[in-house]
Enzyme design. Structure first.
Site, PDB file in Angstrom:
ATOM      1  N   CYS A 331       0.839  -1.201   0.000  1.00 32.85           N
ATOM      2  CA  CYS A 331       0.000   0.000   0.000  1.00 32.85           C
ATOM      3  C   CYS A 331       0.879   1.259   0.000  1.00 32.85           C
ATOM      4  O   CYS A 331       1.503   1.567  -1.012  1.00 32.85           O
ATOM      5  CB  CYS A 331      -0.963  -0.038   1.178  1.00 32.85           C
ATOM      6  SG  CYS A 331      -2.358   1.112   0.998  1.00 32.85           S
ATOM      7  N   HIS A 436      -3.609  -5.591   1.277  1.00 25.55           N
ATOM      8  CA  HIS A 436      -3.259  -5.894   2.662  1.00 25.55           C
ATOM      9  C   HIS A 436      -3.685  -7.326   2.992  1.00 25.55           C
ATOM     10  O   HIS A 436      -4.629  -7.860   2.411  1.00 25.55           O
ATOM     11  CB  HIS A 436      -3.998  -4.957   3.628  1.00 25.55           C
ATOM     12  CG  HIS A 436      -3.515  -3.544   3.605  1.00 25.55           C
ATOM     13  ND1 HIS A 436      -2.317  -3.166   4.157  1.00 25.55           N
ATOM     14  CD2 HIS A 436      -4.090  -2.416   3.107  1.00 25.55           C
ATOM     15  CE1 HIS A 436      -2.169  -1.859   4.017  1.00 25.55           C
ATOM     16  NE2 HIS A 436      -3.219  -1.385   3.382  1.00 25.55           N
TER      17      HIS A 436
END
Length: 487
Positions: A331, A436
């Site tokens: 991310c 994630h």
């Protein structure tokens, strides 16, 4: 309700354990925390069928309770972006008006939604296990409280007050917290819990009895120090003694711990893999000799990238990659690995990237919040074990990342392993992805390490059994009777 004398006393751990313990007794259970301040968030079921964010602790508590995680379980989430500023997420969605509102003026605006969420959960479940925040005795905050005793009074909850005895001063913490509460709120405190105890429990006497004489409240549990309980840390980096990797170490992994690190809990499974040594790194010296460097998520990517450069970690990462060492960016970490961060909307900030992937990220006002499942493409080089591996996880990001057009024209093209989600450099040792939860997927652990970590289900069951082991039998019997009482 689980209250604490301080942050870090063990509220989240104990709430999770109680969720599993009550579920093991056959009750329909839900967790609740009115307000959580954390950059560790999960994507869960939202209102009217959508998706939203809650604090990771409530996500894990819901799984421990065998309930579907949903936004009512953590109606207010504050995600710190700086020391004096947080993004406000109400019932799973970013609320810009509340984000811009002064903190003390926010309470009355959010309380109706908090109370309604709690009331709805209570109506739908046999037991709701509520977690407080910090300490309930912060007298400067009492008038605007929406997470501790106001919640306890609203639900007329039976409250446990937990203290970290390893810090020292636990009996003073318990007595002082109780003494600072108004009398009607003291009456809700039904038991004291001593957490993280090391030594002979018989040596505590006569302090618990003396404390009960002073307050009328019994000490109902003494919980030992459990270094490797397996539950992800909610808000802090793990202690060195909880790093696992018993026996021979075959893989050393450093996670860069920048100031606004987010979703650090997703690396817990790496701590549980046999032979993996996981460590946090804040200096170049701490990444020397490691096999992997991970750049985790960030709530302030440009600021954390500036911090990384100030520490000299940019050069350390570049040298590690040049030697063929594995680099993984997740991310915000993916965004840092690219060529540039472009922010025309004032979301995060502009900055040059580390230049390890030929990508560019533009920040958008709307946040992407969703579950995702896919399959890796033809991964090569150091990450070739992931080729064709199915994976599932979640996305939480403002950035939108794509191939740098000028670099593509010059022939420098990133290998896109998952469309819009994962890219690899030409050499194959640098991987960046928006997904994630990579290491929470057993298929990924098997592909990368040929091994499995302890599952969350095993962790939750161990926590629930701990309630039977460490809590007074009379308290357990009373708790079950109360849960079965007619409403």
């Amino acid at each position: 309700m689980v209250l604490g004398t301080t942050s870090g006393a063990g509220k989240s751990w104990l709430t999770t354990a109680l969720c599993r313990w009550y579920s093991n007794q056959g009750f329909k259970v839900a967790p609740f925390k009115a307000q959580n301040m954390s950059n560790n968030a999960r994507v869960v079921a939202g209102l009217q069928g959508g998706e939203g964010e809650v604090g990771s602790a409530q996500y894990f508590q819901a799984l421990a309770a065998r309930a579907e995680p949903e936004v009512r379980m953590n109606p207010l989430l504050l995600k710190p972006e700086a020391d004096t500023r947080s993004q406000v997420v109400l019932l799973g969605q970013v609320n810009q008006a509340l984000t811009e509102m002064p903190w003390r003026g926010r309470s009355e605006h959010v309380w109706p939604a908090i109370a309604q969420a709690l009331d709805d959960l209570r109506a739908d479940h046999d037991v709701v296990v509520i977690e407080g925040a910090g300490s309930p005795a912060e007298i400067n905050l009492h008038a605007s409280d929406i997470v501790n005793m106001r919640v306890a009074r609203h639900a007329q909850a039976d409250c446990l007050l937990v203290s970290d005895i390893d810090r020292g001063g636990a009996f003073a913490h318990l007595f002082g917290t109780w003494a600072l509460l108004p009398e009607d709120e003291r009456a809700l405190i039904k038991g004291f819990v001593l957490n993280k105890f090391r030594g002979d429990a018989s040596l505590l006497a006569p302090a618990p009895e003396m404390l009960q004489d002073l307050t009328g409240v019994p000490t109902v549990a003494v919980i030992p120090m459990l270094w490797e309980h397996g539950l992800p840390e909610e808000d802090g980096v793990f202690d060195d003694r909880s790093r696992g990797a018993a026996g021979a170490v075959h893989t050393r992994i450093a996670v860069l711990a920048y100031p606004r690190i987010s979703n650090l809990d997703e690396f817990q499974p790496l701590k549980n893999v046999p032979g993996v040594r996981l460590q946090w790194a804040r200096t170049p010296a701490e990444v020397q000799g490691v096999d992997w460097i991970i750049l985790p998520g960030s709530k302030a990517t440009a600021a954390d990238l500036a911090w990384l450069r100030a520490q000299g970690l940019d050069q350390a990462v570049a040298e590690h990659a040049a030697r063929g060492g594995r680099v993984l960016g997740v991310c915000g970490g993916l965004q840092m690995l690219g060529e540039a961060l472009i922010d025309t909307h004032g979301i995060d900030g502009n900055a040059p990237g580390l230049g390890l992937l030929p990508l560019v990220t533009a920040f958008a006002p709307d946040k992407t919040v969703r579950h995702a499942q896919s399959r890796f493409g033809a991964a090569q080089g150091a990450w070739s074990a992931l080729a064709d591996c199915p994976v599932q996880g979640y996305e939480i990001h403002h950035g939108q990342t794509a191939q740098h057009p000028a670099m593509a024209a010059a022939g420098d093209v990133a290998r896109e392993l998952i469309p819009g989600l994962a890219w690899q450099n030409a050499a194959g040792n640098v991987l960046g992805l928006y997904l994630h939860g990579l290491f929470e997927d057993a298929r990924v652990l098997q592909a990368l390490f040929g091994a499995q970590a302890r599952t969350l289900e095993q962790v939750f069951q161990g926590l629930g059994e701990g309630i039977d082991r460490y809590f007074d039998p009379a308290w357990r019997a009373a708790a079950q009777a109360e849960a079965r009482a007619p409403r």
